[in-house]
Design an enzyme around this catalytic site. Structure first.
Site, PDB file in Angstrom:
ATOM      1  N   GLN A 177       0.844  -1.203   0.000  1.00  0.00           N
ATOM      2  CA  GLN A 177       0.000   0.000   0.000  1.00  0.00           C
ATOM      3  C   GLN A 177       0.878   1.251   0.000  1.00  0.00           C
ATOM      4  O   GLN A 177       1.964   1.255   0.564  1.00  0.00           O
ATOM      5  CB  GLN A 177      -0.919  -0.016   1.224  1.00  0.00           C
ATOM      6  CG  GLN A 177      -1.979  -1.100   1.142  1.00  0.00           C
ATOM      7  CD  GLN A 177      -2.858  -1.151   2.386  1.00  0.00           C
ATOM      8  OE1 GLN A 177      -3.168  -0.129   2.979  1.00  0.00           O
ATOM      9  NE2 GLN A 177      -3.240  -2.349   2.776  1.00  0.00           N
TER      10      GLN A 177
HETATM   11  N1  LIG Z   1      -7.746 -14.082 -10.124  1.00  0.00           N
HETATM   12  C1  LIG Z   1      -6.613 -13.928  -9.430  1.00  0.00           C
HETATM   13  N2  LIG Z   1      -6.632 -13.284  -8.237  1.00  0.00           N
HETATM   14  C2  LIG Z   1      -5.470 -13.172  -7.571  1.00  0.00           C
HETATM   15  C3  LIG Z   1      -4.249 -13.705  -8.047  1.00  0.00           C
HETATM   16  N3  LIG Z   1      -3.280 -13.423  -7.153  1.00  0.00           N
HETATM   17  C4  LIG Z   1      -3.871 -12.746  -6.164  1.00  0.00           C
HETATM   18  N4  LIG Z   1      -5.183 -12.585  -6.397  1.00  0.00           N
HETATM   19  C5  LIG Z   1      -6.154 -11.876  -5.554  1.00  0.00           C
HETATM   20  O1  LIG Z   1      -5.710 -10.540  -5.455  1.00  0.00           O
HETATM   21  C6  LIG Z   1      -5.991 -10.030  -4.158  1.00  0.00           C
HETATM   22  C7  LIG Z   1      -4.724  -9.467  -3.545  1.00  0.00           C
HETATM   23  O2  LIG Z   1      -3.809 -10.503  -3.275  1.00  0.00           O
HETATM   24  P1  LIG Z   1      -2.639 -10.344  -2.175  1.00  0.00           P
HETATM   25  O3  LIG Z   1      -1.849 -11.583  -2.259  1.00  0.00           O
HETATM   26  O4  LIG Z   1      -3.204  -9.963  -0.869  1.00  0.00           O
HETATM   27  O5  LIG Z   1      -1.852  -9.102  -2.776  1.00  0.00           O
HETATM   28  P2  LIG Z   1      -0.530  -8.423  -2.146  1.00  0.00           P
HETATM   29  O6  LIG Z   1       0.331  -8.081  -3.297  1.00  0.00           O
HETATM   30  O7  LIG Z   1       0.048  -9.292  -1.097  1.00  0.00           O
HETATM   31  O8  LIG Z   1      -1.137  -7.082  -1.521  1.00  0.00           O
HETATM   32  P3  LIG Z   1      -0.555  -6.224  -0.266  1.00  0.00           P
HETATM   33  O9  LIG Z   1      -0.312  -7.176   0.846  1.00  0.00           O
HETATM   34  O10 LIG Z   1      -1.637  -5.231   0.033  1.00  0.00           O
HETATM   35  O11 LIG Z   1       0.688  -5.558  -0.763  1.00  0.00           O
HETATM   36  C8  LIG Z   1      -6.604 -11.180  -3.353  1.00  0.00           C
HETATM   37  O12 LIG Z   1      -8.006 -11.042  -3.400  1.00  0.00           O
HETATM   38  C9  LIG Z   1      -6.174 -12.417  -4.132  1.00  0.00           C
HETATM   39  O13 LIG Z   1      -7.110 -13.474  -4.040  1.00  0.00           O
HETATM   40  C10 LIG Z   1      -4.272 -14.382  -9.322  1.00  0.00           C
HETATM   41  O14 LIG Z   1      -3.263 -14.872  -9.849  1.00  0.00           O
HETATM   42  N5  LIG Z   1      -5.476 -14.460  -9.945  1.00  0.00           N
END
Ligand SMILES: Nc1nc2c(ncn2[C@@H]2O[C@H](COP(=O)(O)OP(=O)(O)OP(=O)(O)O)[C@@H](O)[C@H]2O)c(=O)[nH]1
Ligand SMILES: [Mg+2]
Length: 207
Positions: free
Chosen positions: A70
């Site tokens: 974020q």
């Molecule tokens: N359809 C789809 N959704 C995904 C994929 N990877 C992650 N998501 C979705 O994207 C959203 C964010 O995923 P996170 O893994 O929390 O993202 P992050 O990069 O760790 O985000 P921060 O912790 O806020 O930095 C979640 O709702 C996941 O289910 C993917 O390959 N395909």
């Protein structure tokens, strides 16, 4: 003996790598890590600080730092740069509107002195979503072809299906191992005594 030499020798003994997962919020960093470690990918929530994950790939141990993306958290990324062997930059390929933001953040990251020697893997994530940008589109939007300061590669993937994840991580392991452990290239002859892995062994087998 210099501090860097001591750190490298200790790393060689343990065959460890320090990997930093970065990217904008919602890119899928935490989901990718849950997926490769066999966790439940349906219960991921935004990372408000950081997670540490240890992954064993072949004969190497990856100490992975997954830091929240974020906007308000990005100034803290720099606290994790020290001794980083590889940066994995995760992109939400379905979020075309924020690709420019991501490109700016990545550019700033690559100019960081403490990340100068790090290998860069870009995961073009969320390829399972209809309408997500292709590898070529993500590569162009991030200006990857212009990067000469770091060894880089882009791999399309989906944290949900798991596609591409092993390919990307195996490339990271192979690159970092080649630089730090295999041939002693990093410090002259220092690592010449570390036995070479069997052909293809270390990087070809996912654990
Ligand atoms: N359809 C789809 N959704 C995904 C994929 N990877 C992650 N998501 C979705 O994207 C959203 C964010 O995923 P996170 O893994 O929390 O993202 P992050 O990069 O760790 O985000 P921060 O912790 O806020 O930095 C979640 O709702 C996941 O289910 C993917 O390959 N395909
Ligand atoms: Mg997260």
């Amino acid at each position: 003996m210099g501090l860097l030499t001591i750190i490298r020798k200790n790393k060689a003994k343990a065959r460890e790598m320090r990997v930093l997962f970065l990217g904008l919020d919602n890119a899928g960093k935490t989901t990718i890590l849950k997926r490769v470690s066999g966790g439940d990918v349906t219960t991921v929530s935004p990372t408000l600080g950081f997670n540490i994950q240890t992954l064993v790939r072949g004969e190497y141990t990856l100490n992975i730092w997954d830091v929240g993306g974020q906007r308000t958290l990005r100034p803290y990324w720099r606290n994790y740069f020290e001794s980083t062997d590889a940066v994995v930059w995760v992109v939400d390929s379905s979020d075309a509107l924020r690709l420019g933001d991501g490109a700016d953040e990545l550019r700033a990251l690559l100019s960081e002195e403490r990340l100068a020697g790090a290998t860069l893997l870009v995961f073009a994530n969320k390829q399972d979503l209809a309408g997500s940008l292709s590898l070529e589109q993500v590569r162009d939007a991030l200006g990857l072809d212009a990067i000469e300061s770091h060894k880089w590669r882009i791999v399309p993937c989906s944290a949900i299906s798991g596609a591409g994840l092993d390919e990307g991580l195996d490339w990271v392991v192979g690159e970092v191992a080649g630089r730090l452990y295999w041939s002693g290239r990093a410090t002259g002859t220092e690592f010449a005594k570390v036995p070479l892995p069997a052909a293809g062994g270390a990087v070809a087998t996912a654990s």
